[in-house]
Design an enzyme around this catalytic site. Structure first.
Site, short mmCIF file in Angstrom:
data_model
loop_
_atom_site.label_atom_id
_atom_site.label_comp_id
_atom_site.label_asym_id
_atom_site.label_seq_id
_atom_site.Cartn_x
_atom_site.Cartn_y
_atom_site.Cartn_z
N LYS A 79 0.98 -1.24 -0.08
CA LYS A 79 -0.17 -0.12 0.08
C LYS A 79 0.86 1.32 0.10
O LYS A 79 0.61 2.44 -0.67
CB LYS A 79 -1.08 0.27 1.15
CG LYS A 79 -2.12 -1.01 0.96
CD LYS A 79 -2.97 -0.79 2.22
CE LYS A 79 -4.24 -1.89 2.05
NZ LYS A 79 -4.96 -2.22 3.19
N LYS A 122 -7.68 -9.67 -6.86
CA LYS A 122 -8.54 -10.01 -5.99
C LYS A 122 -10.00 -9.28 -6.03
O LYS A 122 -9.57 -7.91 -6.22
CB LYS A 122 -7.81 -10.02 -4.33
CG LYS A 122 -8.79 -10.39 -3.45
CD LYS A 122 -8.02 -10.32 -2.08
CE LYS A 122 -9.03 -10.32 -0.88
NZ LYS A 122 -8.36 -10.39 0.30
N LYS A 162 -13.39 -3.23 -4.15
CA LYS A 162 -14.28 -2.17 -4.32
C LYS A 162 -13.19 -0.92 -5.18
O LYS A 162 -13.73 -0.62 -6.20
CB LYS A 162 -14.84 -1.57 -3.24
CG LYS A 162 -15.68 -0.32 -3.72
CD LYS A 162 -17.36 -0.54 -3.35
CE LYS A 162 -17.91 0.42 -3.75
NZ LYS A 162 -18.82 1.09 -2.69
#
Ligand code: SF4
Length: 328
Positions: free
Chosen positions: A111, A191, A194
């Site tokens: 991230k 994966k 959203k």
């Protein structure tokens, strides 16, 4: 009865990746364990987000979880930020959490690599996760393979805290490997998530489900209807395995390998089965949306119970850490 803790981010509407990968397991676990399920809004704010969207996304996730089958008579459902002790315990854990381990966490590295400026909250995410679990002295945490590293860190933090303050108060939570499935998104690449826009919402209308399935990625070898395919490398085939009856799944494999139908035919059958499977969830969600006060009551009762449990833990944490009790 062993206690289970798990959390889900308030990403808004539950999607089939969340549902098949986690929430369906939670529904099964509530029969066997004392379960605490949290909508982890404090974790959600470690990523860029719009403040005005956070509350509706949290509420929508609560509706999704209840509609998917979490039963407030059998488990506790609450919003993480409604129990301030999560962050109080995290601060205590910050004093024993090893910086090197935090920097080595795969999720942090992934991230942070995508961000220009990395906030401390992202680094400390697993410390808050440790606090989430240990605040309730949970015995078991349902995890997928990708979260085992965070759970190991929570166990390390429990050990370090116990050793530093000469206590055995915190148990080392164990992973509950539920065979959680990693659901790949409609792009057939990553994966389902959203943020990648590759999801199908559990509560989407039949038309919207079809509109999303229609262009979904299949085996690229099937350029035309006459080209045979390999269902084992097609994400749509895995979805059939979750939503279609066994006989249909077998038929899909034969028709795909033999080029006996087109991908669009295959997707239509999948869409019909998915729509039928999700229909009762959609109906329960509509009933809950008609009575939002019921959802708020469930969340309030869940938070009240958790605050009671959390207050006991924090009293012990303050005692062993040597704080002056308030009012003395
Ligand atoms: S026929 Fe079905 S399983 Fe085979 S590639 Fe097309 S969508 Fe996938």
């Amino acid at each position: 009865m062993p206690r289970v803790f798990s959390g889900i981010q308030p990403s808004g509407e539950l999607h089939i990746g969340n549902y098949l990968g986690a929430v369906r397991n939670w529904v099964a676990l509530q029969d066997t364990y004392e379960c605490l399920f949290s909508i982890v809004d404090l974790h959600a704010i470690t990523q860029p987000y719009e403040a005005q969207d956070l509350a509706p996304r949290t509420f929508d996730m609560a509706v999704g979880l209840l509609a998917a089958g979490l039963d407030p008579e059998q488990c506790t459902i609450f919003v993480q930020s409604h129990v301030p002790e999560h962050t109080a315990l995290m601060w205590a854990f910050n004093t024993v959490a090893p910086l090197g381990e935090l920097e080595r966490q795969t999720q942090f590295k992934d991230k942070s690599a995508r961000l220009e400026s990395v906030a401390v909250g992202l680094l400390n995410y697993p410390v808050l996760q440790a606090a989430d679990i240990l605040l309730y002295r949970a015995d078991l945490v349902p995890v997928g393979e990708d979260q085992l590293q965070h759970l190991e860190l929570a166990r390390e933090i429990a050990r370090r805290f116990n050793a530093r303050f000469g206590t055995d108060y915190f148990p080392e939570p164990q992973p509950l490997l539920t065979g959680a499935t990693r659901i790949v998104g409609l792009d057939g690449q990553a994966k389902m998530s959203k943020s990648l826009g590759n999801t199908i919402g559990v509560l989407e209308s039949p038309e919207a489900i079809w509109e999303k399935l229609r262009p979904a990625m299949t085996d690229p070898a099937r350029k035309t209807r006459k080209d045979p395919g390999n269902p084992d490398i097609c994400n749509l085939y895995s979805l059939h395995q979750h939503f279609s009856p066994a006989a249909t799944v077998a038929e899909v494999a034969v028709k795909c390998r033999g080029a006996l139908w087109g991908c669009l035919d295959c997707k239509r059958v999948l869409a019909d089965n998915m729509i039928a499977h999700l229909a009762p969830i959609r109906e329960r969600a509509a009933a809950l949306r008609a009575h939002p006060e019921r959802v708020r009551e469930i969340l309030a009762a869940g938070a009240e119970r958790c605050r009671r449990l959390a207050a006991g833990t924090m009293a012990e944490v303050r005692r062993v850490m040597g704080f002056l009790p308030a009012g003395m």
